[in-house]
Design an enzyme around this catalytic site. Sequence first.
Site, PDB file in Angstrom:
ATOM      1  N   ASP A 107       0.847  -1.194   0.000  1.00  0.00           N
ATOM      2  CA  ASP A 107       0.000   0.000   0.000  1.00  0.00           C
ATOM      3  C   ASP A 107       0.881   1.242   0.000  1.00  0.00           C
ATOM      4  O   ASP A 107       1.875   1.311   0.726  1.00  0.00           O
ATOM      5  CB  ASP A 107      -0.913  -0.009   1.237  1.00  0.00           C
ATOM      6  CG  ASP A 107      -2.063   0.973   1.109  1.00  0.00           C
ATOM      7  OD1 ASP A 107      -3.222   0.525   1.080  1.00  0.00           O
ATOM      8  OD2 ASP A 107      -1.801   2.197   1.020  1.00  0.00           O
ATOM      9  N   PHE A 146      -6.950  -4.447  -4.587  1.00  0.00           N
ATOM     10  CA  PHE A 146      -7.889  -3.408  -4.124  1.00  0.00           C
ATOM     11  C   PHE A 146      -7.373  -2.003  -4.419  1.00  0.00           C
ATOM     12  O   PHE A 146      -8.172  -1.065  -4.496  1.00  0.00           O
ATOM     13  CB  PHE A 146      -8.052  -3.468  -2.595  1.00  0.00           C
ATOM     14  CG  PHE A 146      -8.718  -4.689  -2.048  1.00  0.00           C
ATOM     15  CD1 PHE A 146     -10.084  -4.733  -1.860  1.00  0.00           C
ATOM     16  CD2 PHE A 146      -7.969  -5.802  -1.664  1.00  0.00           C
ATOM     17  CE1 PHE A 146     -10.706  -5.845  -1.318  1.00  0.00           C
ATOM     18  CE2 PHE A 146      -8.580  -6.923  -1.128  1.00  0.00           C
ATOM     19  CZ  PHE A 146      -9.957  -6.944  -0.958  1.00  0.00           C
ATOM     20  N   THR A 192     -16.047  -2.474  -9.465  1.00  0.00           N
ATOM     21  CA  THR A 192     -17.216  -1.792  -8.911  1.00  0.00           C
ATOM     22  C   THR A 192     -18.401  -1.851  -9.868  1.00  0.00           C
ATOM     23  O   THR A 192     -18.214  -1.933 -11.086  1.00  0.00           O
ATOM     24  CB  THR A 192     -16.846  -0.305  -8.631  1.00  0.00           C
ATOM     25  OG1 THR A 192     -18.049   0.435  -8.434  1.00  0.00           O
ATOM     26  CG2 THR A 192     -16.099   0.333  -9.783  1.00  0.00           C
ATOM     27  N   ASP A 193     -19.596  -1.745  -9.297  1.00  0.00           N
ATOM     28  CA  ASP A 193     -20.803  -1.687 -10.142  1.00  0.00           C
ATOM     29  C   ASP A 193     -20.833  -0.407 -10.988  1.00  0.00           C
ATOM     30  O   ASP A 193     -21.579  -0.334 -11.966  1.00  0.00           O
ATOM     31  CB  ASP A 193     -22.077  -1.788  -9.286  1.00  0.00           C
ATOM     32  CG  ASP A 193     -22.234  -0.690  -8.245  1.00  0.00           C
ATOM     33  OD1 ASP A 193     -21.294   0.114  -8.065  1.00  0.00           O
ATOM     34  OD2 ASP A 193     -23.310  -0.623  -7.619  1.00  0.00           O
ATOM     35  N   GLU A 194     -20.017   0.585 -10.598  1.00  0.00           N
ATOM     36  CA  GLU A 194     -20.075   1.867 -11.318  1.00  0.00           C
ATOM     37  C   GLU A 194     -19.594   1.752 -12.761  1.00  0.00           C
ATOM     38  O   GLU A 194     -19.848   2.639 -13.572  1.00  0.00           O
ATOM     39  CB  GLU A 194     -19.292   2.947 -10.554  1.00  0.00           C
ATOM     40  CG  GLU A 194     -19.905   3.178  -9.184  1.00  0.00           C
ATOM     41  CD  GLU A 194     -19.369   4.392  -8.442  1.00  0.00           C
ATOM     42  OE1 GLU A 194     -19.013   5.381  -9.089  1.00  0.00           O
ATOM     43  OE2 GLU A 194     -19.310   4.329  -7.198  1.00  0.00           O
ATOM     44  N   TYR A 230     -13.651   8.301 -12.368  1.00  0.00           N
ATOM     45  CA  TYR A 230     -13.350   7.142 -11.511  1.00  0.00           C
ATOM     46  C   TYR A 230     -13.869   5.860 -12.164  1.00  0.00           C
ATOM     47  O   TYR A 230     -13.127   4.881 -12.337  1.00  0.00           O
ATOM     48  CB  TYR A 230     -13.983   7.325 -10.122  1.00  0.00           C
ATOM     49  CG  TYR A 230     -14.112   6.027  -9.343  1.00  0.00           C
ATOM     50  CD1 TYR A 230     -12.985   5.362  -8.868  1.00  0.00           C
ATOM     51  CD2 TYR A 230     -15.375   5.463  -9.088  1.00  0.00           C
ATOM     52  CE1 TYR A 230     -13.100   4.161  -8.170  1.00  0.00           C
ATOM     53  CE2 TYR A 230     -15.496   4.261  -8.387  1.00  0.00           C
ATOM     54  CZ  TYR A 230     -14.354   3.621  -7.935  1.00  0.00           C
ATOM     55  OH  TYR A 230     -14.473   2.430  -7.252  1.00  0.00           O
ATOM     56  N   LYS A 258     -11.857   2.511 -13.656  1.00  0.00           N
ATOM     57  CA  LYS A 258     -12.085   1.133 -13.206  1.00  0.00           C
ATOM     58  C   LYS A 258     -12.508   0.251 -14.397  1.00  0.00           C
ATOM     59  O   LYS A 258     -12.054  -0.893 -14.513  1.00  0.00           O
ATOM     60  CB  LYS A 258     -13.149   1.087 -12.106  1.00  0.00           C
ATOM     61  CG  LYS A 258     -12.749   1.726 -10.791  1.00  0.00           C
ATOM     62  CD  LYS A 258     -11.584   1.053 -10.077  1.00  0.00           C
ATOM     63  CE  LYS A 258     -11.916  -0.302  -9.506  1.00  0.00           C
ATOM     64  NZ  LYS A 258     -10.824  -0.842  -8.657  1.00  0.00           N
ATOM     65  N   ASN A 267     -20.150  -0.058  -0.559  1.00  0.00           N
ATOM     66  CA  ASN A 267     -19.862  -0.653   0.749  1.00  0.00           C
ATOM     67  C   ASN A 267     -20.084   0.365   1.864  1.00  0.00           C
ATOM     68  O   ASN A 267     -19.929   1.572   1.667  1.00  0.00           O
ATOM     69  CB  ASN A 267     -18.381  -1.055   0.821  1.00  0.00           C
ATOM     70  CG  ASN A 267     -18.042  -2.298   0.028  1.00  0.00           C
ATOM     71  OD1 ASN A 267     -17.294  -3.140   0.487  1.00  0.00           O
ATOM     72  ND2 ASN A 267     -18.582  -2.434  -1.169  1.00  0.00           N
ATOM     73  N   GLY A 269     -22.767  15.195 -13.503  1.00  0.00           N
ATOM     74  CA  GLY A 269     -22.931  13.851 -14.084  1.00  0.00           C
ATOM     75  C   GLY A 269     -23.335  12.799 -13.063  1.00  0.00           C
ATOM     76  O   GLY A 269     -23.086  11.613 -13.269  1.00  0.00           O
ATOM     77  N   HIS A 270     -23.953  13.225 -11.967  1.00  0.00           N
ATOM     78  CA  HIS A 270     -24.263  12.302 -10.863  1.00  0.00           C
ATOM     79  C   HIS A 270     -25.124  11.128 -11.342  1.00  0.00           C
ATOM     80  O   HIS A 270     -26.247  11.330 -11.818  1.00  0.00           O
ATOM     81  CB  HIS A 270     -25.026  13.081  -9.774  1.00  0.00           C
ATOM     82  CG  HIS A 270     -24.976  12.443  -8.428  1.00  0.00           C
ATOM     83  ND1 HIS A 270     -25.538  13.020  -7.317  1.00  0.00           N
ATOM     84  CD2 HIS A 270     -24.417  11.281  -8.011  1.00  0.00           C
ATOM     85  CE1 HIS A 270     -25.333  12.233  -6.267  1.00  0.00           C
ATOM     86  NE2 HIS A 270     -24.661  11.182  -6.666  1.00  0.00           N
TER      87      HIS A 270
HETATM   88  P1  NAD Z   1      -9.865   3.303  -0.212  1.00  0.00           P
HETATM   89  O1  NAD Z   1      -9.730   4.594  -0.937  1.00  0.00           O
HETATM   90  O2  NAD Z   1     -10.408   3.308   1.190  1.00  0.00           O
HETATM   91  O3  NAD Z   1      -8.451   2.558  -0.144  1.00  0.00           O
HETATM   92  C1  NAD Z   1      -7.572   2.528  -1.229  1.00  0.00           C
HETATM   93  C2  NAD Z   1      -6.206   2.075  -0.718  1.00  0.00           C
HETATM   94  O4  NAD Z   1      -5.339   1.986  -1.851  1.00  0.00           O
HETATM   95  C3  NAD Z   1      -5.559   3.058   0.262  1.00  0.00           C
HETATM   96  O5  NAD Z   1      -5.031   2.351   1.366  1.00  0.00           O
HETATM   97  C4  NAD Z   1      -4.451   3.700  -0.553  1.00  0.00           C
HETATM   98  O6  NAD Z   1      -3.342   4.099   0.245  1.00  0.00           O
HETATM   99  C5  NAD Z   1      -4.108   2.589  -1.516  1.00  0.00           C
HETATM  100  N1  NAD Z   1      -3.488   3.095  -2.761  1.00  0.00           N
HETATM  101  C6  NAD Z   1      -3.934   4.115  -3.548  1.00  0.00           C
HETATM  102  N2  NAD Z   1      -3.112   4.295  -4.589  1.00  0.00           N
HETATM  103  C7  NAD Z   1      -2.138   3.349  -4.489  1.00  0.00           C
HETATM  104  C8  NAD Z   1      -0.998   3.019  -5.265  1.00  0.00           C
HETATM  105  N3  NAD Z   1      -0.690   3.702  -6.375  1.00  0.00           N
HETATM  106  N4  NAD Z   1      -0.224   1.988  -4.867  1.00  0.00           N
HETATM  107  C9  NAD Z   1      -0.520   1.289  -3.739  1.00  0.00           C
HETATM  108  N5  NAD Z   1      -1.573   1.576  -2.945  1.00  0.00           N
HETATM  109  C10 NAD Z   1      -2.370   2.587  -3.313  1.00  0.00           C
HETATM  110  O7  NAD Z   1     -10.749   2.395  -1.147  1.00  0.00           O
HETATM  111  P2  NAD Z   1     -11.828   1.261  -0.784  1.00  0.00           P
HETATM  112  O8  NAD Z   1     -13.142   1.898  -0.581  1.00  0.00           O
HETATM  113  O9  NAD Z   1     -11.254   0.378   0.254  1.00  0.00           O
HETATM  114  O10 NAD Z   1     -11.883   0.486  -2.171  1.00  0.00           O
HETATM  115  C11 NAD Z   1     -10.987  -0.584  -2.456  1.00  0.00           C
HETATM  116  C12 NAD Z   1     -11.273  -1.145  -3.840  1.00  0.00           C
HETATM  117  O11 NAD Z   1     -12.632  -1.585  -3.893  1.00  0.00           O
HETATM  118  C13 NAD Z   1     -11.119  -0.120  -4.958  1.00  0.00           C
HETATM  119  O12 NAD Z   1     -10.505  -0.757  -6.050  1.00  0.00           O
HETATM  120  C14 NAD Z   1     -12.534   0.292  -5.298  1.00  0.00           C
HETATM  121  O13 NAD Z   1     -12.643   0.647  -6.654  1.00  0.00           O
HETATM  122  C15 NAD Z   1     -13.282  -0.995  -5.011  1.00  0.00           C
HETATM  123  N6  NAD Z   1     -14.697  -0.822  -4.639  1.00  0.00           N
HETATM  124  C16 NAD Z   1     -15.028   0.017  -3.611  1.00  0.00           C
HETATM  125  C17 NAD Z   1     -16.376   0.140  -3.248  1.00  0.00           C
HETATM  126  C18 NAD Z   1     -16.789   1.026  -2.104  1.00  0.00           C
HETATM  127  O14 NAD Z   1     -17.979   1.222  -1.891  1.00  0.00           O
HETATM  128  N7  NAD Z   1     -15.874   1.567  -1.310  1.00  0.00           N
HETATM  129  C19 NAD Z   1     -17.359  -0.568  -3.946  1.00  0.00           C
HETATM  130  C20 NAD Z   1     -16.970  -1.425  -4.982  1.00  0.00           C
HETATM  131  C21 NAD Z   1     -15.636  -1.538  -5.309  1.00  0.00           C
END
Ligand code: NAD
Length: 328
Positions: free
Chosen positions: A35, A83, A126-128, A151, A155, A181, A276-277
């Site tokens: 990370d 992630f 993501t569903d987005e 975003y 993805k 989530n 664009g919401h």
């Molecule tokens: P988050 O923003 O809380 O965490 C992202 C993490 O990635 C952070 O710890 C950050 O330090 C790390 N990071 C960012 N850029 C980086 C890089 N270049 N190298 C290494 N680490 C890096 O995100 P989240 O909400 O935990 O989401 C995690 C994944 O799940 C994402 O890929 C997101 O697209 C996907 N997702 C999230 C949701 C949601 O509702 N939060 C829903 C569906 C999918």
Amino acid sequence: MIKHTILVTGGAGFIGHHFIKHRLRETEDRIVNLDALTYAGDLEALKELEGSPRYTFAKGDVNNRELVDELIRQHNINLIVHFAAESHVDRSITSASSFIQTNIAGTQVLLDVAREHGARFIHISTDEVYGSLGETGIFTEESFLAPRSPYAASKASSDCLVLACHHTFGLPVNITRCTNNFGPRQFPEKFIPKMIIQALEGTPLTVYGNGENVRDWIHVYDHCTAIDAVIEKGIDGEVYNIGSSNERKNLDVARIILEELGLDESRITHVTDRPGHDYRYALNSGKIRNELGWAPRFEFEPALKKTIDWYKVYRPWWERMLKRGKEL
Ligand code: NAD
């Protein structure tokens, strides 16, 4: 259950850290957490794992090919669960470059290294990526990708690169596409924590536009168990939607939070809508339920109430994270 040595990327983020703790509790896996510790990354909840022979933290960027290569080689990684991402839509509207760099270019670096080492790749999407729905309709894994924010576009691009790597080079992959989530330790800029924190702070709850936008909510632990199901039983090359069928209007979520905290609905204020919401997201997750036997366990309202309780108790955490967000 097969034991894995997993490279988790973004494991200091909201979902990643829950996944690591859950996985170490429920399996005998070893985990290496890579990370970059951006504003969204935080190690507080993982402190208890320090010194564990089954857990290693490496600070670094997924774009750092040498580091990724070294970690995979040194730890005999056989599975990457990816992630790491820039994850906040509003920030992608202000500036998309870090989203392109991490979400697209970074994913390609990981794919290249995974291919060299023959490591299986699970991409957390993501569903987005499917875009927005009207009043009716539901996305399946067969739906077209029609992302509408920078975003979501980043993805969707990474999803395409993952599938391209599978089809062209035979890399074993899965993609998961999960709905919104919620749960403990979600960064304060996201909708549910933002509403809870504004309510606790005594400031107006700032809801975008008319608040009629619909999101499909899932508790973060249910997302983690769905990823388990994909690790254990996922069919190579397949995409799995993950959802809990908890569609709620943003306004209704804000109302539940206020009611739970004994506050009046007049605290809600409508602010200029996000450009664009997307109006509505809804997922059909029949494939993962029927084919892999996964089912969510958390009901929305009780789990939301527990999340509110968490934010009440862990004020020092979110105050620290809030400062970080504002310092940017
Ligand atoms: P988050 O923003 O809380 O965490 C992202 C993490 O990635 C952070 O710890 C950050 O330090 C790390 N990071 C960012 N850029 C980086 C890089 N270049 N190298 C290494 N680490 C890096 O995100 P989240 O909400 O935990 O989401 C995690 C994944 O799940 C994402 O890929 C997101 O697209 C996907 N997702 C999230 C949701 C949601 O509702 N939060 C829903 C569906 C999918």
